[in-house]
Design a protein around this motif. Structure first.
Motif, short mmCIF file in Angstrom:
data_model
loop_
_atom_site.label_atom_id
_atom_site.label_comp_id
_atom_site.label_asym_id
_atom_site.label_seq_id
_atom_site.Cartn_x
_atom_site.Cartn_y
_atom_site.Cartn_z
N GLY A 1 0.82 -1.20 0.00
CA GLY A 1 0.00 0.00 0.00
C GLY A 1 0.86 1.26 0.00
N ALA A 2 1.93 1.24 0.78
CA ALA A 2 2.85 2.38 0.80
C ALA A 2 3.54 2.53 -0.55
CB ALA A 2 3.89 2.19 1.90
N TRP A 3 3.93 1.41 -1.15
CA TRP A 3 4.57 1.42 -2.47
C TRP A 3 3.63 2.03 -3.52
CZ3 TRP A 3 5.67 -3.74 -5.47
CH2 TRP A 3 6.28 -3.43 -6.71
N GLN A 4 2.35 1.65 -3.43
CA GLN A 4 1.37 2.17 -4.39
C GLN A 4 1.17 3.67 -4.20
OE1 GLN A 4 -0.86 0.38 -7.05
NE2 GLN A 4 -0.14 2.46 -7.38
N ASP B 1 2.36 9.08 -6.58
CA ASP B 1 2.78 10.43 -6.14
C ASP B 1 1.86 11.02 -5.09
OD1 ASP B 1 4.95 10.43 -7.92
OD2 ASP B 1 3.68 11.11 -9.57
N VAL B 2 1.21 10.16 -4.31
CA VAL B 2 0.38 10.64 -3.20
C VAL B 2 1.27 11.12 -2.06
CG1 VAL B 2 -1.38 10.00 -1.51
CG2 VAL B 2 -1.51 9.10 -3.84
N VAL B 3 2.34 10.37 -1.81
CA VAL B 3 3.33 10.74 -0.80
C VAL B 3 4.71 10.45 -1.37
CG1 VAL B 3 1.81 10.30 1.19
CG2 VAL B 3 3.24 8.46 0.26
N THR B 4 5.73 10.91 -0.70
CA THR B 4 7.10 10.61 -1.11
C THR B 4 7.69 9.54 -0.20
OG1 THR B 4 8.05 12.30 0.35
CG2 THR B 4 7.40 12.99 -1.88
N GLY B 5 8.72 8.89 -0.72
CA GLY B 5 9.37 7.84 0.07
C GLY B 5 9.92 8.35 1.38
N SER B 6 10.48 9.56 1.37
CA SER B 6 11.05 10.13 2.60
C SER B 6 9.97 10.38 3.66
CB SER B 6 11.78 11.44 2.29
OG SER B 6 10.90 12.38 1.68
N GLN B 7 8.75 10.68 3.22
CA GLN B 7 7.65 10.89 4.17
C GLN B 7 7.22 9.60 4.83
OE1 GLN B 7 4.97 12.86 1.38
NE2 GLN B 7 5.18 14.80 2.49
N VAL C 1 9.23 6.96 5.48
CA VAL C 1 10.28 6.32 6.27
C VAL C 1 9.99 6.39 7.76
CG1 VAL C 1 12.71 6.51 6.95
CG2 VAL C 1 12.06 6.64 4.53
N SER C 2 9.45 7.49 8.21
CA SER C 2 9.21 7.66 9.65
C SER C 2 8.12 6.73 10.18
CB SER C 2 8.83 9.12 9.94
OG SER C 2 7.66 9.49 9.23
N PHE C 3 7.38 6.08 9.28
CA PHE C 3 6.30 5.19 9.73
C PHE C 3 6.71 3.72 9.76
CE2 PHE C 3 4.05 8.96 8.23
CZ PHE C 3 3.07 9.13 9.21
N TRP C 4 8.01 3.41 9.60
CA TRP C 4 8.43 2.01 9.58
C TRP C 4 8.08 1.25 10.86
CZ3 TRP C 4 11.65 -0.22 13.07
CH2 TRP C 4 12.48 0.62 13.83
N PRO C 5 8.01 1.89 12.05
CA PRO C 5 7.62 1.12 13.25
C PRO C 5 6.23 0.50 13.16
CG PRO C 5 8.67 3.19 13.89
CD PRO C 5 8.41 3.27 12.42
N VAL C 6 5.41 0.94 12.20
CA VAL C 6 4.10 0.33 12.03
C VAL C 6 4.23 -1.17 11.78
CG1 VAL C 6 2.06 0.24 10.52
CG2 VAL C 6 3.00 2.45 11.23
N LEU C 7 5.30 -1.58 11.09
CA LEU C 7 5.52 -3.00 10.82
C LEU C 7 5.70 -3.78 12.12
CD1 LEU C 7 7.96 -2.75 7.77
CD2 LEU C 7 5.48 -3.10 7.75
N LEU C 8 6.40 -3.19 13.08
CA LEU C 8 6.58 -3.84 14.38
C LEU C 8 5.24 -3.96 15.11
CD1 LEU C 8 9.89 -2.15 15.66
CD2 LEU C 8 9.60 -4.38 14.54
#
Length: 225
Positions: free
Chosen positions: A71-74, A79-85, A87-94
């Motif tokens: 979903g993030a990749w899509q 161009d809804v968001v950028t990759g740098s935006q 990155v800060s949400f990676w703890p969601v995976l944990l």
């Protein structure tokens, strides 16, 4: 006329064929499918949702991670968001992995099979199933970047020979059977392994009880007792 549900292998195989045709049209110049390829991540989202539903929400962690990442990749591809935006949400995976472990404590990981046929699929996760009716008539198993364990030790009635068709890509399939069953392996391995790990003994059944067939690439299909 009796209705027969489309198997998981038909659904997964059909999706792979569609993706292959889209890529083929683009690489051969037959048709410009660049616009469609932007939505490839959505296919992985659908695969994760399908894995959740097909497993009866027993396989949670892997599909949820797949849905989140795809979903993030899509969102980035559109161009809804950028990759740098993101990155800060990676703890969601944990958080997702922790929730899946916690939910697993309240639900048995072994899925009882109430019918005489199986249709099991595991995508980015694992499934464990056990035949509980005493009768078994075969079925299909699909493991894509995941694993499936099928326990047939409680089966007492067979329409010999019973066939279990397997499709295993970057995953594993394990079939547990009674030691006295005569099992025939008819799986095509490509950079994978197919093995009957039961101790060798004199055959007690002249006829074949179970045929394990299918295709295996970068994974393994194993028969145990």
């Amino acid at each position: 006329m009796a209705y027969r549900r489309i198997s998981n292998q038909v659904v997964v195989g059909g999706a792979i064929v569609v993706v292959g045709l889209v890529l083929l049209a683009n690489t051969t110049g037959l048709y410009d499918t660049t616009g469609l390829l932007r939505y490839v991540p959505s296919l992985f989202v659908l695969a994760g949702v399908y894995a959740l539903v097909a497993s009866g929400f027993r396989n949670v962690g892997g599909p949820l991670v797949l849905i989140t990442v795809a979903g993030a990749w899509q969102a980035v591809a559109l161009d809804v968001v950028t990759g740098s935006q993101l990155v800060s949400f990676w703890p969601v995976l944990l958080v997702i992995l922790g929730l899946s472990m916690a939910l697993g404590r309240f639900r048995s990981s072994v899925e009882p099979i109430t019918g005489d046929r199986v249709d099991l699929v595991a995508v980015f996760g694992g499934r464990e199933a056990r035949a509980t009716t005493g009768r078994f008539a075969g079925g299909d198993i699909t493991a894509l970047f995941g694993g499936v364990d099928l326990d047939l030790r409680d089966v007492v009635e067979l329409d010999s020979p019973v066939r279990v068709n397997t499709t295993c890509l970057f995953g594993g399939v394990e079939v547990v059977v009674p030691r006295d069953w005569n099992v025939q392996l008819d799986v095509l391995p490509v950079l994978g392994g197919v093995e009957d790990e039961r101790p060798r003994q004199e055959p007690t059944h002249d006829s074949v009880d179970l045929v394990v067939s299918g295709f295996c690439a970068f994974g393994g299909v194993t028969v145990k007792d």
